[in-house]
Design a protein around this motif. Structure first.
Motif, short mmCIF file in Angstrom:
data_model
loop_
_atom_site.label_atom_id
_atom_site.label_comp_id
_atom_site.label_asym_id
_atom_site.label_seq_id
_atom_site.Cartn_x
_atom_site.Cartn_y
_atom_site.Cartn_z
N MET A 70 44.67 -18.72 -14.20
CA MET A 70 45.11 -17.33 -14.09
C MET A 70 46.57 -17.26 -13.72
SD MET A 70 43.37 -16.21 -10.47
CE MET A 70 42.93 -17.54 -9.36
N VAL A 71 47.13 -16.09 -13.91
CA VAL A 71 48.50 -15.82 -13.49
C VAL A 71 48.40 -14.82 -12.34
CG1 VAL A 71 50.73 -14.86 -14.17
CG2 VAL A 71 49.39 -16.16 -15.83
N ILE A 72 49.04 -15.14 -11.22
CA ILE A 72 49.06 -14.23 -10.07
C ILE A 72 50.50 -13.75 -9.89
CG2 ILE A 72 48.58 -13.94 -7.62
CD1 ILE A 72 46.72 -16.40 -7.82
N ILE A 73 50.67 -12.45 -9.84
CA ILE A 73 52.00 -11.85 -9.72
C ILE A 73 52.10 -11.07 -8.41
CG2 ILE A 73 53.70 -10.29 -10.76
CD1 ILE A 73 53.14 -12.64 -12.58
N ASP A 74 53.11 -11.40 -7.62
CA ASP A 74 53.46 -10.67 -6.40
C ASP A 74 54.57 -9.70 -6.78
OD1 ASP A 74 55.06 -10.03 -4.04
OD2 ASP A 74 53.98 -11.61 -2.99
N THR A 75 54.35 -8.41 -6.55
CA THR A 75 55.31 -7.39 -6.99
C THR A 75 56.25 -6.93 -5.88
OG1 THR A 75 53.73 -5.62 -6.54
CG2 THR A 75 53.73 -6.55 -8.78
N MET A 76 56.26 -7.64 -4.77
CA MET A 76 57.10 -7.28 -3.63
C MET A 76 58.52 -7.84 -3.80
SD MET A 76 55.04 -5.54 -1.69
CE MET A 76 55.77 -5.56 -0.08
N PRO A 77 59.48 -7.30 -3.04
CA PRO A 77 60.85 -7.82 -3.11
C PRO A 77 60.92 -9.30 -2.73
CG PRO A 77 60.80 -5.72 -1.96
CD PRO A 77 59.37 -6.14 -2.15
N TYR A 78 61.75 -10.05 -3.43
CA TYR A 78 61.84 -11.50 -3.23
C TYR A 78 62.26 -11.87 -1.81
CZ TYR A 78 63.01 -16.39 -3.84
OH TYR A 78 63.06 -17.75 -3.70
N GLU A 79 63.42 -11.41 -1.38
CA GLU A 79 63.97 -11.80 -0.07
C GLU A 79 63.15 -11.25 1.09
OE1 GLU A 79 66.46 -13.91 0.84
OE2 GLU A 79 66.82 -14.42 -1.26
N LEU A 94 59.40 -8.08 -9.19
CA LEU A 94 59.51 -6.81 -8.47
C LEU A 94 59.17 -5.61 -9.35
CD1 LEU A 94 60.38 -5.32 -5.85
CD2 LEU A 94 62.65 -5.17 -6.86
N PHE A 95 58.34 -4.73 -8.81
CA PHE A 95 58.09 -3.42 -9.43
C PHE A 95 58.37 -2.36 -8.37
CE2 PHE A 95 55.89 -5.74 -12.73
CZ PHE A 95 56.11 -4.95 -13.85
N PRO A 96 58.72 -1.14 -8.80
CA PRO A 96 59.00 -0.08 -7.85
C PRO A 96 57.73 0.53 -7.29
CG PRO A 96 59.20 0.77 -10.06
CD PRO A 96 58.94 -0.71 -10.18
N ILE A 97 57.88 1.33 -6.24
CA ILE A 97 56.74 2.03 -5.64
C ILE A 97 56.36 3.27 -6.45
CG2 ILE A 97 56.00 3.32 -3.59
CD1 ILE A 97 57.61 1.22 -1.94
N PRO A 98 57.30 4.13 -6.85
CA PRO A 98 56.90 5.31 -7.65
C PRO A 98 56.43 4.87 -9.05
CG PRO A 98 59.17 5.52 -6.87
CD PRO A 98 58.72 4.14 -6.54
N ASP A 99 55.59 5.70 -9.67
CA ASP A 99 55.12 5.39 -11.02
C ASP A 99 56.30 5.07 -11.94
OD1 ASP A 99 52.44 5.61 -10.61
OD2 ASP A 99 52.20 7.53 -11.62
N MET A 100 56.19 3.95 -12.63
CA MET A 100 57.23 3.53 -13.57
C MET A 100 56.72 3.82 -14.99
SD MET A 100 59.25 -0.10 -13.72
CE MET A 100 58.63 -0.93 -15.17
N ILE A 101 57.02 5.01 -15.46
CA ILE A 101 56.54 5.48 -16.76
C ILE A 101 57.24 4.73 -17.90
CG2 ILE A 101 56.19 7.50 -18.23
CD1 ILE A 101 54.70 7.56 -15.44
N GLU A 102 58.55 4.56 -17.76
CA GLU A 102 59.33 3.82 -18.76
C GLU A 102 59.93 2.61 -18.07
OE1 GLU A 102 62.12 6.12 -20.99
OE2 GLU A 102 60.76 7.84 -21.08
N TRP A 103 60.16 1.54 -18.85
CA TRP A 103 60.73 0.32 -18.26
C TRP A 103 62.17 0.60 -17.86
CZ3 TRP A 103 57.87 -4.01 -17.35
CH2 TRP A 103 58.57 -5.08 -16.76
N ASP A 104 62.49 0.29 -16.63
CA ASP A 104 63.82 0.53 -16.10
C ASP A 104 64.27 -0.74 -15.37
OD1 ASP A 104 66.12 1.32 -14.76
OD2 ASP A 104 65.25 3.17 -13.97
N VAL A 105 65.25 -1.47 -15.94
CA VAL A 105 65.67 -2.74 -15.34
C VAL A 105 66.24 -2.56 -13.94
CG1 VAL A 105 66.01 -3.99 -17.51
CG2 VAL A 105 67.91 -2.71 -16.53
N LYS A 106 66.74 -1.38 -13.62
CA LYS A 106 67.22 -1.14 -12.25
C LYS A 106 66.06 -1.18 -11.27
CE LYS A 106 69.37 2.43 -13.89
NZ LYS A 106 69.83 3.78 -13.99
#
Length: 176
Positions: A70-79, A94-106
């Protein structure tokens, strides 16, 4: 006789106080249940929106013990988080907390959709487990929802995250 009446009144007063305290304690339990319900409904609605499944702490640990591929992904900030402690074998994205409707590299720490796909791998049916810190954290929802949007079929969100993992006293990994 007067002494008996005084004693009965004293006992009645103590009983009344005890019952009122129990009532107060009980009402606090009801309020706590309302909060639990809100959290549970929020989680269910995220799962429905994201069209993924969930996995418990014990289920994830059991799969790890069986050496499940399996692949396990931690979506929390690295540091701030992943580097200090994460579920053994997890990769960080890393993923943001608010819903990410469109991909946003920021919002993904400069990482692209293609980098996420590369991390998940070419097998669209492979088990993918995505987590963040704790049940209320929605980073894992965004990660799981995006894995599904990208065509992966066996996506599970681990809502308890690193807090539940540590709460179960399972070992954690860190980056030195």
């Amino acid at each position: 006789m007067m002494k008996l009446i005084k004693n009965i009144l004293s006992v009645a007063t103590v009983c009344a106080l005890m019952f009122s305290m129990v009532g107060c304690l009980g009402s606090d339990k009801f309020a706590q249940e309302v909060e639990k319900e809100k959290g549970a409904v929020k989680l269910v609605r995220e799962i429905q929106r994201g069209d993924y499944d969930i996995i418990t702490t014990e289920e994830l640990k059991g799969l790890q013990d069986k050496k499940e591929d399996m692949v396990i992904i931690d979506t929390m900030p690295y540091e701030a988080s992943y580097k200090k402690e994460h579920v053994p074998g997890a990769k960080q994205f890393l993923f943001p907390i608010p819903d990410m409707i469109e991909w946003d590299v920021k919002e993904t720490d400069g990482k692209t959709k293609e980098q996420f796909i590369e991390m998940l791998g070419p097998d669209k049916d492979k088990l993918i487990v995505i987590y963040c810190g704790f049940v209320k954290c929605t980073r894992s929802h965004n990660g799981a929802a995006w894995a599904k949007k990208l065509g992966y079929t066996n996506v599970k969100r681990y809502p308890g995250g690193i807090f539940a993992w540590k709460g179960a006293k399972y070992p954690v990994a860190s980056v030195k």
